[in-house]
Scaffold this motif. Structure first.
Motif, PDB file in Angstrom:
ATOM      1  N   THR A   1      33.618  55.023  35.383  1.00 10.75           N
ATOM      2  CA  THR A   1      34.093  53.918  36.207  1.00 10.75           C
ATOM      3  C   THR A   1      34.969  53.002  35.369  1.00 10.75           C
ATOM      4  O   THR A   1      34.728  52.869  34.156  1.00 10.75           O
ATOM      5  N   PRO A   2      35.986  52.384  35.953  1.00 13.25           N
ATOM      6  CA  PRO A   2      36.771  51.392  35.199  1.00 13.25           C
ATOM      7  C   PRO A   2      35.964  50.144  34.874  1.00 13.25           C
ATOM      8  O   PRO A   2      36.299  49.386  33.964  1.00 13.25           O
ATOM      9  N   GLY A   3      34.901  49.894  35.648  1.00 12.13           N
ATOM     10  CA  GLY A   3      34.010  48.775  35.358  1.00 12.13           C
ATOM     11  C   GLY A   3      34.706  47.438  35.360  1.00 12.13           C
ATOM     12  O   GLY A   3      35.373  47.048  36.311  1.00 12.13           O
TER      13      GLY A   3
ATOM     14  N   GLU B   1      41.681  52.739  31.412  1.00 10.93           N
ATOM     15  CA  GLU B   1      42.391  54.014  31.523  1.00 10.93           C
ATOM     16  C   GLU B   1      42.017  54.783  32.785  1.00 10.93           C
ATOM     17  O   GLU B   1      42.727  55.722  33.185  1.00 10.93           O
ATOM     18  N   LEU B   2      40.905  54.404  33.419  1.00 11.71           N
ATOM     19  CA  LEU B   2      40.495  55.060  34.660  1.00 11.71           C
ATOM     20  C   LEU B   2      41.103  54.407  35.898  1.00 11.71           C
ATOM     21  O   LEU B   2      40.884  54.878  37.013  1.00 11.71           O
ATOM     22  N   LEU B   3      41.859  53.342  35.709  1.00 14.09           N
ATOM     23  CA  LEU B   3      42.518  52.689  36.835  1.00 14.09           C
ATOM     24  C   LEU B   3      43.738  53.507  37.265  1.00 14.09           C
ATOM     25  O   LEU B   3      44.363  54.179  36.437  1.00 14.09           O
ATOM     26  N   PRO B   4      44.100  53.444  38.539  1.00 16.92           N
ATOM     27  CA  PRO B   4      45.306  54.160  38.988  1.00 16.92           C
ATOM     28  C   PRO B   4      46.563  53.539  38.399  1.00 16.92           C
ATOM     29  O   PRO B   4      46.609  52.334  38.121  1.00 16.92           O
ATOM     30  N   SER B   5      47.576  54.374  38.195  1.00 19.24           N
ATOM     31  CA  SER B   5      48.836  53.865  37.650  1.00 19.24           C
ATOM     32  C   SER B   5      49.594  53.026  38.674  1.00 19.24           C
ATOM     33  O   SER B   5      50.347  52.125  38.323  1.00 19.24           O
ATOM     34  N   GLU B   6      49.348  53.313  39.948  1.00 17.88           N
ATOM     35  CA  GLU B   6      50.016  52.559  41.019  1.00 17.88           C
ATOM     36  C   GLU B   6      49.312  51.225  41.243  1.00 17.88           C
ATOM     37  O   GLU B   6      48.093  51.186  41.465  1.00 17.88           O
ATOM     38  N   PRO B   7      50.017  50.115  41.204  1.00 13.60           N
ATOM     39  CA  PRO B   7      49.366  48.810  41.392  1.00 13.60           C
ATOM     40  C   PRO B   7      49.103  48.516  42.871  1.00 13.60           C
ATOM     41  O   PRO B   7      49.724  49.088  43.765  1.00 13.60           O
ATOM     42  N   GLY B   8      48.164  47.607  43.099  1.00 11.28           N
ATOM     43  CA  GLY B   8      47.959  47.069  44.437  1.00 11.28           C
ATOM     44  C   GLY B   8      47.190  47.924  45.415  1.00 11.28           C
ATOM     45  O   GLY B   8      47.166  47.621  46.614  1.00 11.28           O
ATOM     46  N   LEU B   9      46.523  48.983  44.956  1.00  9.41           N
ATOM     47  CA  LEU B   9      45.736  49.800  45.870  1.00  9.41           C
ATOM     48  C   LEU B   9      44.423  49.096  46.225  1.00  9.41           C
ATOM     49  O   LEU B   9      43.783  48.485  45.364  1.00  9.41           O
ATOM     50  N   ASN B  10      44.026  49.197  47.468  1.00  6.34           N
ATOM     51  CA  ASN B  10      42.761  48.601  47.901  1.00  6.34           C
ATOM     52  C   ASN B  10      41.587  49.548  47.684  1.00  6.34           C
ATOM     53  O   ASN B  10      40.436  49.117  47.711  1.00  6.34           O
ATOM     54  N   VAL B  11      41.867  50.819  47.512  1.00  2.00           N
ATOM     55  CA  VAL B  11      40.828  51.833  47.334  1.00  2.00           C
ATOM     56  C   VAL B  11      41.071  52.567  46.021  1.00  2.00           C
ATOM     57  O   VAL B  11      42.150  53.117  45.803  1.00  2.00           O
ATOM     58  N   ILE B  12      40.073  52.550  45.150  1.00  2.00           N
ATOM     59  CA  ILE B  12      40.130  53.296  43.899  1.00  2.00           C
ATOM     60  C   ILE B  12      39.043  54.363  43.938  1.00  2.00           C
ATOM     61  O   ILE B  12      37.860  54.049  44.093  1.00  2.00           O
TER      62      ILE B  12
END
Length: 239
Positions: A135-137, A85-96
């Protein structure tokens, strides 16, 4: 009788010297870990360095080139984290950025820089900014498609940035087997020691620690030789 006294005197002298000699303390036995990070010596101390890497080991969970770390007692290990749930909704980002260490402009430029690196060389470099345990871990493995069982693509680097309460090195690198020839272990040690120390962060800011480290990695992997042992000096990629 005189000989016996001489032998006794020599024995006493030897014992006296040993009593005042410094003793060498050996570290615990070392073991290969399926997840590890280059361990800088720096000025941050062995204890904090070990505990930080234990945390990164637990929460990142990526399979990388085995580096040796001292075995930690079970009570010193932190439980793994898996928070998709801590991941961004937009896929393919190199920076979180779960923890905001970079400005929007810096994040955008780094994302573009790493996209170009992957297109040009095939090397995948990713950045996770966090504040453990927020963290999404383990969830980053699926988001970035990293270190999955049977996967053949091991040309990746994940930079996990965490201040861990202001103690120890902030740069933790998880390195795939496909990168270890181009950038061997000593490179990661030197890179962390140069830009990740608490002294550097205090004097220059954690955002500069991140951008300088990424610039060095991109410069080495984009070079004609695609090989570095030392951290490049005076690198500027327009960050």
């Amino acid at each position: 009788m005189a000989l016996l006294k001489l032998v006794s005197a020599v024995a006493f002298l030897v014992l006296s010297i040993e009593a005042f000699s410094p003793h060498t303390h050996t570290l615990p036995s070392q073991t290969a870990s399926s997840l590890s990070a280059a361990t800088p010596n720096g000025n941050d101390g062995i204890t904090s360095s070990i505990s930080r890497r234990s945390a990164v080991h637990s929460l990142a969970g990526l399979a990388i080139s085995p580096l040796l770390l001292p075995t930690l007692p079970a009570s010193a290990r932190l439980e793994g984290v898996n928070k998709p749930e801590l991941l961004p909704s937009e896929p393919g980002l190199n920076v979180i950025q779960v923890e905001k260490f970079l400005t929007k402009g810096q994040e955008k430029r780094l994302n573009g820089l790493l996209t170009k690196l992957e297109a040009d060389t095939g090397y995948r470099v990713r950045i996770l900014c966090q504040a453990y345990p927020t963290t999404p871990g383990l969830a980053i493995r699926d988001y970035w498609d990293l270190a999955k069982e049977g996967a053949k693509d091991d040309k990746f680097v994940v930079l996990v940035v965490d201040q861990f309460g202001g103690k120890g090195n902030v740069l933790n690198f998880n390195v795939g087997d496909g990168v270890k020839f181009a950038l061997p272990n000593v490179f990661w040690t030197r890179l962390s020691s140069k830009y990740g120390t608490t002294f550097f962060v205090k004097e220059n800011g954690i955002d500069l620690a991140i951008t300088n480290a990424i610039e060095a990695i991109v410069t080495c992997l984009s070079s004609e030789d695609q090989f570095c042992v030392n951290v490049p000096e005076g690198v500027s990629l327009g960050m």
